[in-house]
Design a protein around this motif. Sequence first.
Motif, PDB file in Angstrom:
ATOM      1  N   ASN A 274     -83.798 -96.476  11.614  1.00 41.51           N
ATOM      2  CA  ASN A 274     -82.900 -97.108  10.716  1.00 41.51           C
ATOM      3  C   ASN A 274     -81.549 -96.922  11.164  1.00 41.51           C
ATOM      4  O   ASN A 274     -80.961 -96.012  11.966  1.00 41.51           O
ATOM      5  N   TYR A 275     -80.720 -98.129  10.743  1.00 45.36           N
ATOM      6  CA  TYR A 275     -79.446 -97.678  10.662  1.00 45.36           C
ATOM      7  C   TYR A 275     -78.864 -97.479   9.469  1.00 45.36           C
ATOM      8  O   TYR A 275     -79.573 -97.426   8.459  1.00 45.36           O
ATOM      9  N   ALA A 276     -77.744 -96.528   9.049  1.00 46.30           N
ATOM     10  CA  ALA A 276     -77.066 -96.219   8.329  1.00 46.30           C
ATOM     11  C   ALA A 276     -76.767 -97.154   7.275  1.00 46.30           C
ATOM     12  O   ALA A 276     -76.280 -96.718   5.942  1.00 46.30           O
ATOM     13  N   GLY A 277     -76.510 -98.314   7.604  1.00 46.67           N
ATOM     14  CA  GLY A 277     -76.076 -99.461   6.814  1.00 46.67           C
ATOM     15  C   GLY A 277     -75.938-100.558   7.389  1.00 46.67           C
ATOM     16  O   GLY A 277     -76.365-100.750   8.692  1.00 46.67           O
TER      17      GLY A 277
ATOM     18  N   LEU B  66     -79.840 -93.806  12.950  1.00 50.17           N
ATOM     19  CA  LEU B  66     -80.345 -92.789  12.439  1.00 50.17           C
ATOM     20  C   LEU B  66     -81.614 -92.254  12.966  1.00 50.17           C
ATOM     21  O   LEU B  66     -82.371 -93.028  13.489  1.00 50.17           O
ATOM     22  N   PRO B  67     -81.633 -90.775  13.349  1.00 50.13           N
ATOM     23  CA  PRO B  67     -83.264 -90.445  14.110  1.00 50.13           C
ATOM     24  C   PRO B  67     -84.096 -90.295  13.043  1.00 50.13           C
ATOM     25  O   PRO B  67     -84.732 -89.353  13.063  1.00 50.13           O
ATOM     26  N   ALA B  68     -84.255 -91.521  12.425  1.00 51.54           N
ATOM     27  CA  ALA B  68     -85.618 -91.510  11.414  1.00 51.54           C
ATOM     28  C   ALA B  68     -85.957 -92.900  11.247  1.00 51.54           C
ATOM     29  O   ALA B  68     -85.087 -93.871  11.404  1.00 51.54           O
ATOM     30  N   ARG B  69     -87.045 -93.312  10.481  1.00 51.25           N
ATOM     31  CA  ARG B  69     -87.548 -94.370  10.200  1.00 51.25           C
ATOM     32  C   ARG B  69     -88.075 -94.255   8.609  1.00 51.25           C
ATOM     33  O   ARG B  69     -89.025 -94.904   8.251  1.00 51.25           O
TER      34      ARG B  69
ATOM     35  N   LEU C 205     -81.946-102.663   7.709  1.00 51.02           N
ATOM     36  CA  LEU C 205     -81.545-101.613   8.268  1.00 51.02           C
ATOM     37  C   LEU C 205     -82.628-101.041   9.478  1.00 51.02           C
ATOM     38  O   LEU C 205     -82.055-100.322  10.448  1.00 51.02           O
ATOM     39  N   ARG C 206     -83.845-101.822   9.520  1.00 56.75           N
ATOM     40  CA  ARG C 206     -84.826-101.294  10.446  1.00 56.75           C
ATOM     41  C   ARG C 206     -84.332-102.227  11.733  1.00 56.75           C
ATOM     42  O   ARG C 206     -84.466-103.259  11.641  1.00 56.75           O
ATOM     43  N   ALA C 207     -84.742-101.425  12.900  1.00 56.18           N
ATOM     44  CA  ALA C 207     -84.327-102.122  14.156  1.00 56.18           C
ATOM     45  C   ALA C 207     -85.288-101.480  15.317  1.00 56.18           C
ATOM     46  O   ALA C 207     -85.904-100.352  14.932  1.00 56.18           O
ATOM     47  N   TYR C 208     -85.338-102.196  16.341  1.00 58.37           N
ATOM     48  CA  TYR C 208     -86.286-101.811  17.341  1.00 58.37           C
ATOM     49  C   TYR C 208     -85.395-102.121  18.725  1.00 58.37           C
ATOM     50  O   TYR C 208     -85.112-103.293  18.886  1.00 58.37           O
ATOM     51  N   PRO C 209     -85.406-100.911  19.564  1.00 56.73           N
ATOM     52  CA  PRO C 209     -84.652-101.166  20.807  1.00 56.73           C
ATOM     53  C   PRO C 209     -85.184-102.331  21.754  1.00 56.73           C
ATOM     54  O   PRO C 209     -86.381-102.607  21.686  1.00 56.73           O
TER      55      PRO C 209
ATOM     56  N   VAL D  94     -85.765-106.250   7.110  1.00 58.27           N
ATOM     57  CA  VAL D  94     -85.456-105.742   5.597  1.00 58.27           C
ATOM     58  C   VAL D  94     -86.377-104.620   5.189  1.00 58.27           C
ATOM     59  O   VAL D  94     -87.444-104.782   5.250  1.00 58.27           O
ATOM     60  N   ILE D  95     -85.874-103.432   4.766  1.00 56.99           N
ATOM     61  CA  ILE D  95     -86.360-102.563   4.094  1.00 56.99           C
ATOM     62  C   ILE D  95     -85.699-102.141   2.652  1.00 56.99           C
ATOM     63  O   ILE D  95     -84.473-102.410   2.293  1.00 56.99           O
ATOM     64  N   ALA D  96     -86.744-101.651   1.755  1.00 52.02           N
ATOM     65  CA  ALA D  96     -86.013-101.473   0.465  1.00 52.02           C
ATOM     66  C   ALA D  96     -85.492-100.132   0.560  1.00 52.02           C
ATOM     67  O   ALA D  96     -85.581 -98.894   0.804  1.00 52.02           O
ATOM     68  N   GLN D  97     -84.048 -99.993  -0.256  1.00 53.22           N
ATOM     69  CA  GLN D  97     -83.303 -98.655  -0.531  1.00 53.22           C
ATOM     70  C   GLN D  97     -82.919 -98.683  -1.942  1.00 53.22           C
ATOM     71  O   GLN D  97     -82.714 -99.753  -2.682  1.00 53.22           O
ATOM     72  N   PRO D  98     -82.748 -97.584  -2.418  1.00 53.79           N
ATOM     73  CA  PRO D  98     -82.412 -97.250  -3.936  1.00 53.79           C
ATOM     74  C   PRO D  98     -80.998 -98.260  -3.947  1.00 53.79           C
ATOM     75  O   PRO D  98     -79.994 -98.229  -3.145  1.00 53.79           O
ATOM     76  N   MET D  99     -80.959 -98.964  -4.923  1.00 57.19           N
ATOM     77  CA  MET D  99     -79.940 -99.988  -5.401  1.00 57.19           C
ATOM     78  C   MET D  99     -78.694 -99.208  -5.450  1.00 57.19           C
ATOM     79  O   MET D  99     -78.437 -98.032  -6.281  1.00 57.19           O
TER      80      MET D  99
END
Length: 731
Positions: A280-283, A291-294, A616-620, A627-632
């Motif tokens: 994920n990117y932070a924004g 970010l070191p997370a998915r 926010l979701r990316a793949y090298p 698109v992924i869902a984030q709290p509004m």
Amino acid sequence: MAIVPIRIALLALLVAVAGCDKDSHGAASARAPLAHVAAAPVATVNGDRAPASYPILFVTQAPVATDDAARLSVFANHLPALDAAPRGGDLMLRYPDGSLRNLTQEAGFGTDGAQGANAIAVREPSVDWDGKRALFSMVAGDGHAFWQLYEVTGLAKGERAHIARLPGQPANANNVSPLYATDGRVLFTSDRPRAGLAHLYPQLDEYEATPTTTGIWSLDRASGVLRILNHAPSGAFSPIVDSYGRVVFTRWDHLQQDQLAQRDRDAAKNGVALPFRSFNYAGEAAGAIPLPARTEVFPESRSGSEGKYGWVNAFTNNFFTVWQMNEDGSGEETLNHVGQHELAFGYLTPSFRDDPALSNRTVDTLHANRTSIRREGGLLQLREDPRHPGAYFAVAARDRGTFGTGQLVRLGADPGLNGEQMQVDPVTPGDPGDALPGGRFRNPLPLSDGSLVASHTGDERLAAGAPGLSGLRLVWLEPGATGLYRAGRPLTAGIRKTLRWTSAAGPRSWSGELWELEAVEVRPRPRPMRAQAGLEAPERAVLAEQHVSEEALRSWLVRHDLALIVTRDQTSRDRADLQQPFNLRVPGGVRTLSNSAPGGRVYDIAHFQLFEGEQLRAYPGRPGRRVIAQPMHTGRLPANPGGPDGSVQIAPDGSTAAFVPARRALSWQTTDPSGEPVVRERNWITFQAGEMRVCASCHGVNVRDQAGRPPPVTKPEALRRLLSWWKQQSQ
């Protein structure tokens, strides 16, 4: 919230019909023919069959060898590469006497033989209301290029075709599926990023992160204003404006957690290399850090999980659903607010395994349709019957390996019908194994004289990974011995070319008949009245009691790029939706319990949590983001102490109200007092700046809710509280 039913609208998956015998796989089999579908006209011209009284505009296409993200694919069909969209086709016009004109050739576009700088591919013509001009999409050249919008004039006999590119459209994006709005604007689908941010290009779909269109856009030709009308995370396809002024289109509803990231998680657990290395990117900003997370927070897991209410079943979503919206993008919802359990009844996975009151079966007495439909497919390429407003011909097709071909069906969706009443009729034979007797169809065109035209291939079965189709020709449909329709005489004698080109895979050549696709009738049509949205009496009364002008509130919403959404009672749900909790109560407030399934678990709901779709979701190594869902976090909400991020409190009367961001995909869920999810939305919805959307119940009541009551008409207390807060903030 009930702006679109949480019942997972599956209209787009219909391959079967009310009034049909039901088979175990949901293929449509007819008991009686469609009386209103006429055979091709029987008058003769030089001893041959004469076509309808108006010309027919269509495109030719050099055969496509792949159904993987290519020109005729159900999804990702907007890509312009040579292997995806071979050059060599043209825009053709057929007159009632059978004569043909090659309009692109007349205007100086396209070439035979070697496909070089003047090579073209064309697609999806759409005729203006006066019948004198048409829009279409064309990609020009043999190198890197985009599908762009063009307009053709000079359609009458004796005139010469003139073709011009539309100014003001996104130049570095693929713009397809154009149509004329009733007010002079042009509507189309595009893969332009939602907010125009180039580093987010392309948007990747929610299936296997393949490039997709971002939604339906509008271009004001007078002012040059470009605007996205609906943000579709997995794409929108083939919009039309129907006789009621509705924009009707197919949308790929695929709101689910990322299956590529799930494979990465599984690989990490097993201590092996991550195959997709998702993160994920932070924004969404260009400078956002990786970010070191998915992490994903909505919807529930693809593999299931343990929660406060026991085991939460795995959830996946893959439907090509028919949707509607107004021409300004407001009022987006599934067509006639239809849901899965009305038309895709049968087995459906309930959300909580350990609640015996939830059902994995739908209530067959609560839908008019008598045949269950297959999943992982949908209704495609809709066209309204000009002689029967509210009736739509479509192709029912699997989502892969079909080149968008399948069985022809007719959908009844007059605006006066609710989801329980909607039905589908078969037009051509179906088959549970998708081996269609007499061949396969796409691009149905009901004509103003009652006859029906479609593109047809004699191939009955298409295996996964098939190298292509044997051909696609425009044909008249005629009644068969079973009462269903079959392919009749072709409209042309065949249009042949010899072509050579070089793609990324090397030199290519082809000689033979071009495919004939996407026919439209060149005739004048009355412009429908544009829908006028307004607040209903309960909400108008709350505004009046709070001394708030509706016009002033709309103006504020427009200035701040926001919409207002209201639900009158989150505890009230449609009586037929038994897959998610339906015994609901607000602590210290209203409760609604099912009168048909007494004794089930009662769930407290205290918060209404909203999510926005962010890229926010990316793949090298893979351009673009998913698109992924984030709290509004881009709306305007009053503080909700103790509630989850991006939430508002549910009022004691069960109502909710929130100011939400415009022109961005949103979804939501109700949660208990601790923030544990209870009932989840299953689709993305987009709102427009200044829009005020109200739904009486959570998940759309057709006739009665789970307690046997009609939709609530109470004045929503949550709206009163929100307006009081808003007035304090605005001073």
